[in-house]
Design a protein around this motif. Structure first.
Motif, PDB file in Angstrom:
ATOM      1  N   ALA A 139      -1.207  48.826 -26.890  1.00  0.00           N
ATOM      2  CA  ALA A 139      -2.198  49.880 -26.658  1.00  0.00           C
ATOM      3  C   ALA A 139      -2.624  50.454 -28.003  1.00  0.00           C
ATOM      4  CB  ALA A 139      -1.598  50.983 -25.790  1.00  0.00           C
ATOM      5  N   GLU A 140      -3.699  51.235 -27.998  1.00  0.00           N
ATOM      6  CA  GLU A 140      -4.247  51.953 -29.154  1.00  0.00           C
ATOM      7  C   GLU A 140      -5.277  51.068 -29.863  1.00  0.00           C
ATOM      8  OE1 GLU A 140      -3.274  55.348 -29.442  1.00  0.00           O
ATOM      9  OE2 GLU A 140      -5.062  55.285 -30.668  1.00  0.00           O
ATOM     10  N   THR A 141      -6.533  51.498 -29.802  1.00  0.00           N
ATOM     11  CA  THR A 141      -7.627  50.666 -30.284  1.00  0.00           C
ATOM     12  C   THR A 141      -7.435  50.174 -31.716  1.00  0.00           C
ATOM     13  OG1 THR A 141      -9.035  52.124 -28.958  1.00  0.00           O
ATOM     14  CG2 THR A 141     -10.149  50.500 -30.324  1.00  0.00           C
ATOM     15  N   GLY A 142      -7.050  51.097 -32.624  1.00  0.00           N
ATOM     16  CA  GLY A 142      -6.910  50.695 -34.033  1.00  0.00           C
ATOM     17  C   GLY A 142      -5.852  49.615 -34.209  1.00  0.00           C
ATOM     18  N   HIS A 156      -9.309  53.774 -44.184  1.00  0.00           N
ATOM     19  CA  HIS A 156      -9.599  55.182 -43.906  1.00  0.00           C
ATOM     20  C   HIS A 156     -10.371  55.317 -42.593  1.00  0.00           C
ATOM     21  CE1 HIS A 156     -11.104  59.276 -44.440  1.00  0.00           C
ATOM     22  NE2 HIS A 156     -12.323  58.807 -44.250  1.00  0.00           N
ATOM     23  N   PHE A 157     -11.467  54.570 -42.449  1.00  0.00           N
ATOM     24  CA  PHE A 157     -12.304  54.742 -41.250  1.00  0.00           C
ATOM     25  C   PHE A 157     -11.655  54.154 -40.003  1.00  0.00           C
ATOM     26  CE2 PHE A 157     -15.600  55.782 -44.354  1.00  0.00           C
ATOM     27  CZ  PHE A 157     -16.002  56.981 -43.800  1.00  0.00           C
ATOM     28  N   LEU A 158     -10.836  53.117 -40.194  1.00  0.00           N
ATOM     29  CA  LEU A 158     -10.108  52.550 -39.052  1.00  0.00           C
ATOM     30  C   LEU A 158      -9.225  53.637 -38.411  1.00  0.00           C
ATOM     31  CD1 LEU A 158      -9.947  49.505 -38.083  1.00  0.00           C
ATOM     32  CD2 LEU A 158      -7.694  49.482 -39.136  1.00  0.00           C
ATOM     33  N   HIS A 159      -8.543  54.435 -39.248  1.00  0.00           N
ATOM     34  CA  HIS A 159      -7.671  55.500 -38.730  1.00  0.00           C
ATOM     35  C   HIS A 159      -8.462  56.764 -38.396  1.00  0.00           C
ATOM     36  CE1 HIS A 159      -3.904  53.403 -39.496  1.00  0.00           C
ATOM     37  NE2 HIS A 159      -4.482  52.934 -40.584  1.00  0.00           N
ATOM     38  N   TYR A 160      -9.438  57.071 -39.225  1.00  0.00           N
ATOM     39  CA  TYR A 160     -10.207  58.311 -39.056  1.00  0.00           C
ATOM     40  C   TYR A 160     -10.900  58.367 -37.685  1.00  0.00           C
ATOM     41  CZ  TYR A 160     -14.395  61.222 -39.518  1.00  0.00           C
ATOM     42  OH  TYR A 160     -15.403  62.112 -39.280  1.00  0.00           O
ATOM     43  N   GLU A 212     -10.202  57.417 -34.603  1.00  0.00           N
ATOM     44  CA  GLU A 212      -9.418  57.978 -33.500  1.00  0.00           C
ATOM     45  C   GLU A 212      -8.633  59.219 -33.926  1.00  0.00           C
ATOM     46  OE1 GLU A 212      -9.083  57.314 -30.126  1.00  0.00           O
ATOM     47  OE2 GLU A 212     -10.871  56.113 -30.472  1.00  0.00           O
ATOM     48  N   GLY A 213      -8.181  59.242 -35.197  1.00  0.00           N
ATOM     49  CA  GLY A 213      -7.280  60.315 -35.627  1.00  0.00           C
ATOM     50  C   GLY A 213      -7.989  61.624 -35.937  1.00  0.00           C
ATOM     51  N   SER A 214      -9.228  61.565 -36.441  1.00  0.00           N
ATOM     52  CA  SER A 214      -9.906  62.799 -36.851  1.00  0.00           C
ATOM     53  C   SER A 214     -11.252  63.013 -36.168  1.00  0.00           C
ATOM     54  CB  SER A 214     -10.148  62.793 -38.370  1.00  0.00           C
ATOM     55  OG  SER A 214      -8.932  62.835 -39.060  1.00  0.00           O
ATOM     56  N   ALA A 215     -12.003  61.930 -35.941  1.00  0.00           N
ATOM     57  CA  ALA A 215     -13.347  62.120 -35.366  1.00  0.00           C
ATOM     58  C   ALA A 215     -13.283  62.414 -33.869  1.00  0.00           C
ATOM     59  CB  ALA A 215     -14.220  60.886 -35.637  1.00  0.00           C
ATOM     60  N   MET A 216     -12.413  61.718 -33.136  1.00  0.00           N
ATOM     61  CA  MET A 216     -12.393  61.886 -31.678  1.00  0.00           C
ATOM     62  C   MET A 216     -11.833  63.237 -31.212  1.00  0.00           C
ATOM     63  SD  MET A 216     -14.063  59.602 -30.157  1.00  0.00           S
ATOM     64  CE  MET A 216     -13.676  60.104 -28.485  1.00  0.00           C
ATOM     65  N   ALA A 249     -15.049  45.713 -39.177  1.00  0.00           N
ATOM     66  CA  ALA A 249     -14.462  46.302 -37.965  1.00  0.00           C
ATOM     67  C   ALA A 249     -14.368  47.827 -38.064  1.00  0.00           C
ATOM     68  CB  ALA A 249     -13.084  45.698 -37.710  1.00  0.00           C
ATOM     69  N   ALA A 250     -14.471  48.397 -39.269  1.00  0.00           N
ATOM     70  CA  ALA A 250     -14.515  49.866 -39.387  1.00  0.00           C
ATOM     71  C   ALA A 250     -15.783  50.394 -38.711  1.00  0.00           C
ATOM     72  CB  ALA A 250     -14.481  50.286 -40.856  1.00  0.00           C
ATOM     73  N   ASP A 251     -16.878  49.644 -38.802  1.00  0.00           N
ATOM     74  CA  ASP A 251     -18.118  50.046 -38.117  1.00  0.00           C
ATOM     75  C   ASP A 251     -17.928  49.990 -36.604  1.00  0.00           C
ATOM     76  OD1 ASP A 251     -19.793  50.339 -40.540  1.00  0.00           O
ATOM     77  OD2 ASP A 251     -19.379  48.199 -40.748  1.00  0.00           O
ATOM     78  N   ILE A 252     -17.171  48.997 -36.154  1.00  0.00           N
ATOM     79  CA  ILE A 252     -16.896  48.901 -34.711  1.00  0.00           C
ATOM     80  C   ILE A 252     -16.063  50.106 -34.275  1.00  0.00           C
ATOM     81  CG2 ILE A 252     -15.732  47.528 -32.929  1.00  0.00           C
ATOM     82  CD1 ILE A 252     -16.571  45.006 -34.431  1.00  0.00           C
ATOM     83  N   MET A 253     -15.032  50.448 -35.059  1.00  0.00           N
ATOM     84  CA  MET A 253     -14.198  51.608 -34.703  1.00  0.00           C
ATOM     85  C   MET A 253     -15.024  52.900 -34.677  1.00  0.00           C
ATOM     86  SD  MET A 253     -11.106  50.985 -33.851  1.00  0.00           S
ATOM     87  CE  MET A 253     -10.340  52.608 -33.916  1.00  0.00           C
ATOM     88  N   MET A 254     -15.930  53.049 -35.647  1.00  0.00           N
ATOM     89  CA  MET A 254     -16.711  54.279 -35.740  1.00  0.00           C
ATOM     90  C   MET A 254     -17.796  54.370 -34.668  1.00  0.00           C
ATOM     91  SD  MET A 254     -15.651  56.446 -37.887  1.00  0.00           S
ATOM     92  CE  MET A 254     -17.098  57.513 -37.969  1.00  0.00           C
ATOM     93  N   SER A 255     -18.121  53.243 -34.036  1.00  0.00           N
ATOM     94  CA  SER A 255     -19.239  53.264 -33.082  1.00  0.00           C
ATOM     95  C   SER A 255     -19.001  54.248 -31.940  1.00  0.00           C
ATOM     96  CB  SER A 255     -19.492  51.860 -32.518  1.00  0.00           C
ATOM     97  OG  SER A 255     -18.372  51.409 -31.757  1.00  0.00           O
ATOM     98  N   PHE A 256     -17.755  54.323 -31.434  1.00  0.00           N
ATOM     99  CA  PHE A 256     -17.557  55.144 -30.231  1.00  0.00           C
ATOM    100  C   PHE A 256     -17.720  56.642 -30.498  1.00  0.00           C
ATOM    101  CE2 PHE A 256     -15.178  57.312 -26.863  1.00  0.00           C
ATOM    102  CZ  PHE A 256     -15.926  56.893 -25.787  1.00  0.00           C
ATOM    103  N   PRO A 257     -17.050  57.214 -31.533  1.00  0.00           N
ATOM    104  CA  PRO A 257     -17.323  58.631 -31.779  1.00  0.00           C
ATOM    105  C   PRO A 257     -18.797  58.905 -32.026  1.00  0.00           C
ATOM    106  CG  PRO A 257     -15.781  57.739 -33.447  1.00  0.00           C
ATOM    107  CD  PRO A 257     -15.970  56.695 -32.393  1.00  0.00           C
TER     108      PRO A 257
END
Ligand SMILES: N[C@@H](CCC(=O)N[C@@H](CS)C(=O)NCC(=O)O)C(=O)O
Length: 219
Positions: free
Chosen positions: A63-66, A95-99, A101-105, A169-177
């Motif tokens: 589990a956990e997207t990142g 940074h953005f991979l963690h950011y 879910e960890g800070s933006a969401m 993949a950092a762009d993919i992670m950032m897409s949802f927030p």
């Protein structure tokens, strides 16, 4: 074969998109949200957290997207969609991979929860609760979110992507927030955010992932 446990209208859409970008075969198990928008109990049989996404492969349940994104790229990525490890772009990537879910969401989620409190209260206290939640939003969530939105916009101004000159993949992670913010809250006059969203939504792999995942209200 990779299996993705995917909840409709959710952040697990990103995992399907990553797999489409990499051209990997996978199976999708789709779940519908309950009336209160939570995940159905069947997801708890897959992973104790009962949330989505969950990846399964060869006995692994993750589990956990990142963590799922990292696992997929490490196991099947062949160096694609990430900058060289330890390079300046590689550090921005981490940074953005963690950011994401960890800070933006968290402030986005908090705003959503605050907005739902009055409608779930007895009718006679709704006006006072609405005023109280609006005051909390003005003091707490709104200024924080404005700071995050400015950060996204100024980062994108540099190269159009989050971790250097290439799509990763950092762009993919950032897409949802970003999709959640743009569709639920509004991101004001920050032009680099809608430009980024238009570019990712036009990607063939993104479109294919939507077809595999089913309903997705954020695109
Ligand atoms: N940080 C976790 C969050 C997982 C999460 O909360 N997923 C949501 C989907 S948007 C979910 O399953 N919500 C349903 C629920 O909590 O019942 C991740 O990125 O995987």
């Amino acid at each position: 074969m990779l299996t993705i446990h995917h909840l409709e209208n959710s952040r697990s859409q990103r995992v399907l998109w990553l797999l489409e970008e990499l051209g990997l075969p996978y199976e999708v198990k789709r779940y519908k949200r309950q009336a209160d928008l939570t995940a159905p109990p069947e997801l708890r049989a897959v992973h104790p957290l009962g949330t989505s996404p969950v990846l399964e492969e060869a006995g692994l349940v993750l589990a956990e997207t990142g963590a799922i994104v990292t696992y997929i790229l490490h196991t099947h990525g062949r160096g694609r969609l990430q900058p060289p490890e330890g390079s300046p772009d590689g550090l921005r990537y981490q940074h953005f991979l963690h950011y994401a879910e960890g800070s933006a969401m968290p402030p986005l989620f908090l705003k959503l929860v605050l907005s739902r409190i009055p409608e779930n209260a007895p009718i006679f206290v709704r006006p006072i609760l609405s005023a109280a939640m609006a005051a909390v939003d003005q003091r707490l969530t709104k200024p924080r979110l404005e700071r995050h939105f400015d950060y996204w916009d100024s980062t994108l101004r540099e190269s159009g992507w989050f971790a250097g000159p290439e799509f990763t993949a950092a762009d993919i992670m950032m897409s949802f927030p970003m999709e959640a913010a743009a569709s639920r809250i509004g991101i004001g006059l920050r032009s680099h955010i809608p430009d980024f969203l238009a570019r990712i939504h036009a990607r063939p792999a993104y479109r294919r992932a939507i077809e595999r995942g089913g309903p997705y209200a954020y695109a």
